[in-house]
Design a protein around this motif. Structure first.
Motif, short mmCIF file in Angstrom:
data_model
loop_
_atom_site.label_atom_id
_atom_site.label_comp_id
_atom_site.label_asym_id
_atom_site.label_seq_id
_atom_site.Cartn_x
_atom_site.Cartn_y
_atom_site.Cartn_z
N ALA A 124 -10.96 15.06 4.08
CA ALA A 124 -11.03 13.72 5.11
C ALA A 124 -10.52 12.89 4.34
O ALA A 124 -10.46 12.93 3.12
CB ALA A 124 -12.76 14.33 4.23
N ASN A 125 -10.59 11.66 5.60
CA ASN A 125 -9.03 11.09 4.98
C ASN A 125 -10.75 10.11 5.62
O ASN A 125 -10.96 9.83 6.49
CB ASN A 125 -8.09 11.34 5.39
CG ASN A 125 -7.05 12.12 5.66
OD1 ASN A 125 -7.01 12.84 4.44
ND2 ASN A 125 -6.18 12.41 6.23
N VAL A 142 0.71 -0.99 0.35
CA VAL A 142 0.15 -0.11 0.07
C VAL A 142 1.05 1.10 0.06
O VAL A 142 2.38 1.09 0.88
CB VAL A 142 -1.19 0.27 1.38
CG1 VAL A 142 -1.82 -0.89 1.32
CG2 VAL A 142 -0.65 -0.03 2.23
N PRO A 143 0.62 2.41 -0.57
CA PRO A 143 0.97 3.34 -0.52
C PRO A 143 2.16 4.02 0.79
O PRO A 143 2.81 4.73 0.68
CB PRO A 143 0.15 4.29 -0.86
CG PRO A 143 -0.99 3.64 -1.76
CD PRO A 143 -0.32 2.76 -0.78
N VAL A 163 -4.78 5.78 4.14
CA VAL A 163 -6.01 6.49 4.08
C VAL A 163 -6.24 7.35 2.39
O VAL A 163 -5.48 7.25 1.70
CB VAL A 163 -5.94 7.47 5.08
CG1 VAL A 163 -5.80 7.40 6.44
CG2 VAL A 163 -5.01 8.63 4.90
N ILE A 164 -7.60 7.32 2.35
CA ILE A 164 -7.69 8.14 0.99
C ILE A 164 -8.18 9.52 1.51
O ILE A 164 -9.56 9.44 1.99
CB ILE A 164 -8.94 6.90 0.01
CG1 ILE A 164 -8.58 5.77 -0.17
CG2 ILE A 164 -9.21 7.51 -1.01
CD1 ILE A 164 -9.52 4.90 -0.64
N PRO A 165 -7.42 10.40 0.40
CA PRO A 165 -8.20 11.21 0.98
C PRO A 165 -9.55 12.24 -0.55
O PRO A 165 -9.13 11.82 -0.89
CB PRO A 165 -6.76 12.60 0.68
CG PRO A 165 -5.65 11.71 -0.10
CD PRO A 165 -5.95 10.42 -0.26
N GLY A 179 -7.32 2.09 5.06
CA GLY A 179 -6.46 1.06 5.59
C GLY A 179 -7.72 -0.15 7.05
O GLY A 179 -7.05 -1.04 7.29
N ALA A 180 -8.12 1.43 7.83
CA ALA A 180 -8.30 0.45 9.78
C ALA A 180 -9.13 -0.89 9.17
O ALA A 180 -9.77 -1.63 9.08
CB ALA A 180 -8.33 1.57 10.14
#
Length: 136
Positions: free
Chosen positions: A66-67, A47-48, A56-58, A71-72
């Motif tokens: 917002a993130n 993963v990055p 997280v994906i912003p 991953g969680a």
């Protein structure tokens, strides 16, 4: 009402259920530690962010970014699947095999011989033999 509650609490099923919940919670902690320490770092290598839990994906918003903690969520899913897999192969699968074998034996007419209690005559013979040993 109190008497009924006392009977409910002292039943073996309630005690067994309580023990199962405690062992299940401890088992869950072990699986979570395994996933967090071994599985997540392996997946995190792809993963990055380098860490699965921190991935997280912003999403740009009007005032701030917002993130989304993807991953969680993936980590929680991996923990769930690992727990379900271990429970299935450690408990459910062997119990199902045991039930299948038992059903096959019953269908074939094989009756499991359980050691029964001695008859009254056998007990009297044993008592007589013990009394003779004590005399002699």
């Amino acid at each position: 009402m109190i008497k009924g509650f006392k009977e409910f609490i002292t039943q073996g099923n309630v005690i067994d259920l309580a023990v199962a919940v405690v062992i299940g919670a401890a088992f869950g902690v072990v699986i979570k530690a395994f996933v967090d320490s071994i599985i997540n770092p392996l997946v995190g290598a792809f993963v990055p962010s380098g860490d699965l839990a921190k991935w997280v994906i912003p999403i740009p918003g009007l005032f701030a970014t917002a993130n989304l903690g993807i991953g969680a969520i993936i980590s929680a899913l991996i923990t769930f699947l690992a727990t379900a897999l271990v429970v299935y192969f450690a408990l459910v699968f062997p119990m199902n095999k045991f039930k299948e074998r038992r059903a096959a034996k019953l269908a074939a007419g094989v009756v499991e011989d359980e050691p029964g209690l001695p008859t009254e005559q056998e007990l009297l013979v044993q008592i007589r033999d013990l009394l003779e040993k004590q005399k002699g």
